[in-house]
Enzyme design. Structure first.
Site, PDB file in Angstrom:
ATOM      1  N   LYS A  41      32.575  11.791  18.936  1.00 49.42           N
ATOM      2  CA  LYS A  41      32.208  12.716  20.022  1.00 49.42           C
ATOM      3  C   LYS A  41      33.075  12.450  21.262  1.00 49.42           C
ATOM      4  O   LYS A  41      33.700  11.380  21.355  1.00 49.42           O
ATOM      5  CB  LYS A  41      30.725  12.540  20.360  1.00 49.42           C
ATOM      6  CG  LYS A  41      30.384  11.157  20.889  1.00 49.42           C
ATOM      7  CD  LYS A  41      28.873  10.926  20.930  1.00 49.42           C
ATOM      8  CE  LYS A  41      28.563   9.538  21.453  1.00 49.42           C
ATOM      9  NZ  LYS A  41      27.159   9.156  21.236  1.00 49.42           N
ATOM     10  N   TYR A 265      45.288   3.608  52.038  1.00 52.16           N
ATOM     11  CA  TYR A 265      44.285   4.321  52.844  1.00 52.16           C
ATOM     12  C   TYR A 265      43.284   3.370  53.491  1.00 52.16           C
ATOM     13  O   TYR A 265      42.779   2.456  52.840  1.00 52.16           O
ATOM     14  CB  TYR A 265      43.482   5.285  51.965  1.00 52.16           C
ATOM     15  CG  TYR A 265      44.227   6.500  51.502  1.00 52.16           C
ATOM     16  CD1 TYR A 265      44.802   7.394  52.407  1.00 52.16           C
ATOM     17  CD2 TYR A 265      44.324   6.776  50.138  1.00 52.16           C
ATOM     18  CE1 TYR A 265      45.466   8.523  51.958  1.00 52.16           C
ATOM     19  CE2 TYR A 265      44.983   7.901  49.683  1.00 52.16           C
ATOM     20  CZ  TYR A 265      45.559   8.779  50.603  1.00 52.16           C
ATOM     21  OH  TYR A 265      46.206   9.893  50.156  1.00 52.16           O
ATOM     22  N   MET A 313      44.447   8.431  44.447  1.00 50.57           N
ATOM     23  CA  MET A 313      44.201   9.346  43.332  1.00 50.57           C
ATOM     24  C   MET A 313      45.167   9.114  42.165  1.00 50.57           C
ATOM     25  O   MET A 313      44.765   9.093  41.013  1.00 50.57           O
ATOM     26  CB  MET A 313      44.311  10.797  43.814  1.00 50.57           C
ATOM     27  CG  MET A 313      43.827  11.804  42.787  1.00 50.57           C
ATOM     28  SD  MET A 313      44.010  13.506  43.337  1.00 50.57           S
ATOM     29  CE  MET A 313      42.757  13.618  44.595  1.00 50.57           C
TER      30      MET A 313
HETATM   31  C1  LIG Z   1      27.091   7.939  20.485  1.00 52.34           C
HETATM   32  C2  LIG Z   1      26.135   7.790  19.363  1.00 52.34           C
HETATM   33  C3  LIG Z   1      26.374   6.858  18.341  1.00 52.34           C
HETATM   34  C4  LIG Z   1      27.497   5.843  18.383  1.00 52.34           C
HETATM   35  O1  LIG Z   1      27.229   4.878  19.357  1.00 52.34           O
HETATM   36  P1  LIG Z   1      28.121   3.563  19.512  1.00 52.34           P
HETATM   37  O2  LIG Z   1      27.361   2.713  20.431  1.00 52.34           O
HETATM   38  O3  LIG Z   1      29.420   4.008  20.089  1.00 52.34           O
HETATM   39  O4  LIG Z   1      28.285   2.996  18.163  1.00 52.34           O
HETATM   40  C5  LIG Z   1      25.519   6.863  17.252  1.00 52.34           C
HETATM   41  N1  LIG Z   1      24.476   7.714  17.191  1.00 52.34           N
HETATM   42  C6  LIG Z   1      24.199   8.604  18.157  1.00 52.34           C
HETATM   43  C7  LIG Z   1      23.024   9.498  18.044  1.00 52.34           C
HETATM   44  C8  LIG Z   1      25.015   8.659  19.287  1.00 52.34           C
HETATM   45  O5  LIG Z   1      24.733   9.522  20.265  1.00 52.34           O
END
Ligand SMILES: *Cc1c(COP(=O)(O)O)cnc(C)c1O
Length: 374
Positions: A41, A265, A313
């Site tokens: 993801k 800055y 930045m």
């Molecule tokens: C993000 C996520 C994972 C993976 O998590 P990690 O800590 O990166 O291994 C697994 N299951 C769900 C539902 C997640 O949202």
């Protein structure tokens, strides 16, 4: 560095695909089923979902998990063939798109069943039922599960392929995780007794993989562990894991100042003697937290160099006083290793008062991703 010629701004994330592959194999070897649902993801935690999924698919990753339909379709466009599970929300208008693209969706709310009636295709739609055992983010209450199975049994083309849960504290609380596991097991036993248990039960994120072998079930669901990063700085990784990600840049200017000059800055740093200060092209827009101003450090010439003055930045300044032969072009490691020294992503994140997940996912897209094959 192969791609460096094309790199006008010499700032890049180095991603070692060989290490990712080895970390994946290490995870796979932990489970008797060999099934790993690789969580890619948020563009594989900012590292490039297509590239990483392609590599893992070559080494027979069982499936992939993403946060949204957009992310799932991006993988399909990138040529990924294995099953994809969307962990988050899917709009009912996308159910057909999901089914024809072999994308599994998560049922996390009983009310969604009504809306599943809008699904009319002959192509089967596979769902994974998410159960809330204590995270209290998404998921149905365990008490609702039997009735959900009953209701769904009347659907001609919707099938429950999997059931899963998510642990809130597998990196930090044995008691609470055991409480969640117990809740989940009670539910699974009930399903088993009624011959309703779906073929795919999964629960283990990275922290669970490291700490709770009893919660491996049919498939593991790691994200950060694939990159050789620990989900918690206090949790050491087994030896067969290796770091796959570093953040690097190069000095673009070297300046010499006398005592009493103010850098950057707001003049938060004043030289307290003759100083050699280098400017490097990475800043908070790239994802280096501004709160590392005057507190963070980097590696140059195999030595630690302090970040001085306020991080801007697009650039920041470092103190390289006394370093030998400093000049524009010298490599600067923000996190990663250089010579025999290293700044781990875990340390870097802790110093910035955050976690590796946030640092990685906030690395700006303008930073070039460079993939190393060894
Ligand atoms: C993000 C996520 C994972 C993976 O998590 P990690 O800590 O990166 O291994 C697994 N299951 C769900 C539902 C997640 O949202």
């Amino acid at each position: 560095m192969v791609d460096e010629i094309e790199m006008n701004r010499p700032t890049w994330v180095e991603i070692n695909l060989e290490s990712i592959k080895n970390n994946f194999e290490a995870i796979k070897n932990l489970t008797p089923t060999g099934r790993v649902i690789c969580v890619v993801k948020a563009d594989a935690y900012g590292l490039g979902a297509k590239e990483i999924a392609r590599e893992l698919e070559k080494h027979s990753a069982f499936a992939f998990a993403v946060a949204s339909m957009e992310e799932a379709l991006e993988l399909r466009e990138g040529g990924i063939k294995n099953p994809i599970l969307v962990l988050g929300y899917v709009d009912t208008r996308n159910l057909e798109v999901a089914a024809v693209n072999d994308i599994r969706i998560t049922l996390f709310d009983k009310d969604f069943i009504k809306r599943l009636k809008e699904y009319k295709l002959d192509t089967p739609l596979y769902i994974h039922l998410k159960v809330d055992t204590g995270m209290h983010r998404l998921g149905v209450d365990p008490n609702e599960v039997m009735s959900i199975f009953e209701e769904l049994s009347s659907f001609r083309n919707v099938f429950i392929e999997g059931i899963y849960t998510h642990f809130s504290s597998a990196d930090s609380s044995k008691e609470y995780t055991e409480f969640q596991i117990k809740k989940f097991n009670t539910l699974l036993n009930g399903l088993q007794n009624r011959k309703l248990k779906p073929p795919l039960v999964h629960a283990a994120n990275s922290a669970t993989i490291l700490n709770f072998r009893e919660a491996y079930y049919d498939a593991l669901r790691p994200g950060i562990l694939l990159y050789g990063v620990s989900p918690n700085i206090n949790l050491a990784l087994p030896n067969d894991f290796s770091k796959a990600v570093s953040l690097k840049t190069r000095i673009i200017k070297v300046s010499h100042y006398k005592k009493g000059e103010a850098i950057s800055y707001g003049r938060t740093y004043i030289t307290d003697g003759d100083k050699t200060i280098a400017t490097v092209p990475i800043g908070y827009a790239d994802g280096v937290p501004r709160n590392l101003s005057n507190t963070g450090y980097v590696l140059v010439k195999g030595q630690f160099a302090r970040i001085v003055g306020t991080i801007t930045m697009d650039m920041l300044m470092i103190d390289v006083t006394g370093f030998p032969y400093i000049h524009p072009g010298n490599e600067v490691v923000i996190f990663g290793s250089q010579g025999d020294k290293a700044i781990t992503l875990e340390e870097f994140s802790q110093r910035a008062l955050t976690i590796p997940y946030e640092i990685l996912t906030r690395l700006n897209k303008r930073i070039k991703r460079v993939y190393l094959k060894k």
